[in-house]
Design a protein around this motif. Structure first.
Motif, PDB file in Angstrom:
ATOM      1  N   ARG A 240       0.848  -1.303  -0.048  1.00 30.06           N
ATOM      2  CA  ARG A 240       0.055   0.174  -0.162  1.00 30.06           C
ATOM      3  C   ARG A 240       0.826   1.299  -0.118  1.00 30.06           C
ATOM      4  N   TYR A 241       1.889   1.043   0.715  1.00 30.53           N
ATOM      5  CA  TYR A 241       2.889   2.260   0.737  1.00 30.53           C
ATOM      6  C   TYR A 241       3.481   2.501  -0.662  1.00 30.53           C
ATOM      7  N   ILE A 242       3.880   1.363  -1.150  1.00 31.15           N
ATOM      8  CA  ILE A 242       4.301   1.729  -2.514  1.00 31.15           C
ATOM      9  C   ILE A 242       3.580   2.303  -3.714  1.00 31.15           C
ATOM     10  N   SER A 243       2.012   1.609  -3.475  1.00 32.29           N
ATOM     11  CA  SER A 243       1.030   2.191  -4.481  1.00 32.29           C
ATOM     12  C   SER A 243       0.701   3.758  -4.110  1.00 32.29           C
ATOM     13  N   LYS A 244       0.905   4.302  -2.733  1.00 30.62           N
ATOM     14  CA  LYS A 244       0.669   5.651  -2.584  1.00 30.62           C
ATOM     15  C   LYS A 244       1.676   6.331  -3.038  1.00 30.62           C
ATOM     16  N   CYS A 245       3.097   5.777  -2.913  1.00 27.16           N
ATOM     17  CA  CYS A 245       4.220   6.715  -3.769  1.00 27.16           C
ATOM     18  C   CYS A 245       3.884   6.842  -5.261  1.00 27.16           C
ATOM     19  N   ILE A 246       3.444   5.723  -5.746  1.00 25.97           N
ATOM     20  CA  ILE A 246       3.316   5.659  -7.060  1.00 25.97           C
ATOM     21  C   ILE A 246       2.217   6.891  -7.610  1.00 25.97           C
ATOM     22  N   ASP A 247       1.153   6.660  -6.875  1.00 24.06           N
ATOM     23  CA  ASP A 247      -0.228   7.775  -7.136  1.00 24.06           C
ATOM     24  C   ASP A 247       0.455   9.382  -6.907  1.00 24.06           C
ATOM     25  N   TYR A 248       1.360   9.152  -6.001  1.00 19.26           N
ATOM     26  CA  TYR A 248       1.990  10.793  -5.881  1.00 19.26           C
ATOM     27  C   TYR A 248       2.857  11.237  -6.784  1.00 19.26           C
ATOM     28  N   MET A 249       3.614  10.244  -7.326  1.00 21.76           N
ATOM     29  CA  MET A 249       4.749  10.529  -8.479  1.00 21.76           C
ATOM     30  C   MET A 249       4.070  10.669  -9.991  1.00 21.76           C
ATOM     31  N   THR A 250       3.062   9.937 -10.259  1.00 23.03           N
ATOM     32  CA  THR A 250       2.184   9.745 -11.497  1.00 23.03           C
ATOM     33  C   THR A 250       1.210  10.758 -11.374  1.00 23.03           C
ATOM     34  N   ILE A 251       0.835  10.822 -12.916  1.00 22.38           N
ATOM     35  CA  ILE A 251      -0.240  11.906 -13.193  1.00 22.38           C
ATOM     36  C   ILE A 251      -1.454  11.086 -13.636  1.00 22.38           C
ATOM     37  N   SER A 252      -2.789  11.387 -13.181  1.00 19.83           N
ATOM     38  CA  SER A 252      -3.846  10.700 -14.021  1.00 19.83           C
ATOM     39  C   SER A 252      -4.351  11.233 -14.710  1.00 19.83           C
ATOM     40  N   LYS A 253      -4.764  10.560 -15.865  1.00 18.77           N
ATOM     41  CA  LYS A 253      -5.326  11.210 -17.266  1.00 18.77           C
ATOM     42  C   LYS A 253      -6.451  10.409 -17.694  1.00 18.77           C
ATOM     43  N   THR A 254      -7.571  11.239 -18.076  1.00 22.62           N
ATOM     44  CA  THR A 254      -8.603  10.544 -18.492  1.00 22.62           C
ATOM     45  C   THR A 254      -8.647  10.220 -20.163  1.00 22.62           C
ATOM     46  N   ILE A 255      -8.816   9.145 -20.554  1.00 28.30           N
ATOM     47  CA  ILE A 255      -8.808   8.658 -22.020  1.00 28.30           C
ATOM     48  C   ILE A 255     -10.262   8.090 -22.353  1.00 28.30           C
ATOM     49  N   THR A 256     -10.511   8.224 -23.820  1.00 26.25           N
ATOM     50  CA  THR A 256     -11.816   7.568 -24.074  1.00 26.25           C
ATOM     51  C   THR A 256     -11.228   6.266 -24.820  1.00 26.25           C
ATOM     52  N   THR A 257     -12.045   5.211 -24.556  1.00 24.66           N
ATOM     53  CA  THR A 257     -11.821   3.927 -24.998  1.00 24.66           C
ATOM     54  C   THR A 257     -13.174   3.661 -25.784  1.00 24.66           C
TER      55      THR A 257
END
Length: 218
Positions: free
Chosen positions: A64-81
């Motif tokens: 969970r800590y690793i996932s939180k670090c990933i969420d903080y370092m990355t950027i969420s983007k909305t795409i259309t599929t």
């Protein structure tokens, strides 16, 4: 009498919005620095009760800590599929298909055949050379035998034999295993991308080696 051409009914579905993670420049190095400075021992201490360590709690808190670090370092983007958008339709495959269509329209049979042959390895991710193995060739068999025996013991609920020996993996073994993770595959139940295990293998090998060496729990 003219018979109207048969047109099959095509089921159309609306495009769906999907959240994906994008990796900005420097995100990988930032994650490596973050994991390098992390005191992994605090997760072990939090899961310790007396003389026993709850392996499930220890592992869950680390992932969970690793996932939180990933969420903080990355950027969420909305795409259309779309429903007909296949997973194997990457940018490389799309470019090759465009070249194939151009060759077909130009009537170039040689180029058309060549582009068709190029599309197959790109779609199937086929590689002509097998990856080299620089570690012990017997390690996969050792792991398989270990978990087969342990799984049988847990299912039969038998007592441990006094001559049983726990499987000991060095940090170098764990690091090599993490470096072999395929970054193109989907994340597992821990929701950690494969590229994180591979690119941060040196920083994560220590804590996962410690988790591997914990005694099994009944």
């Amino acid at each position: 009498m003219l018979i109207p051409a048969y047109r099959p009914l095509v089921r159309h579905s609306k495009p769906v919005l999907k959240q994906v993670k994008t990796w900005p420049s420097g995100a990988t190095s930032a994650l490596q620095d973050c994991f390098e400075c992390t005191d992994w021992n605090m997760f072990r201490e939090a899961a310790t009760n007396g003389n026993s360590i709850n392996m499930e709690e220890y592992t869950t808190s680390v992932t969970r800590y690793i996932s939180k670090c990933i969420d903080y370092m990355t950027i969420s983007k909305t795409i259309t599929t779309c429903s007909n958008q296949k997973l194997w339709m990457t940018l490389k495959v799309h470019a090759l298909l465009k070249l194939r269509v151009s060759a077909f329209r130009a009537g170039d049979k040689t180029a058309l055949k060549q582009q068709g042959l190029n599309c197959i390895p790109a779609i199937t991710n086929y590689k002509t050379t097998s990856p080299a193995c620089d570690s012990d060739a017997y390690l996969p068999n050792t792991l398989n035998d270990f978990y087969t025996v342990r799984g049988t013991e847990l299912c039969s609920n038998e007592e441990d034999h006094p001559n049983d020996q726990a499987l000991c993996l060095s940090m170098a073994d764990v690091k090599r295993t993490l470096c072999r993770v395929n970054p193109e595959k989907f994340a597992g139940p821990d929701n950690i991308p494969g590229r994180v295990f591979r690119e941060c293998a040196e920083q994560l090998a220590d804590v996962f080696t410690d988790i591997q060496h914990l005694p099994k729990q009944r």
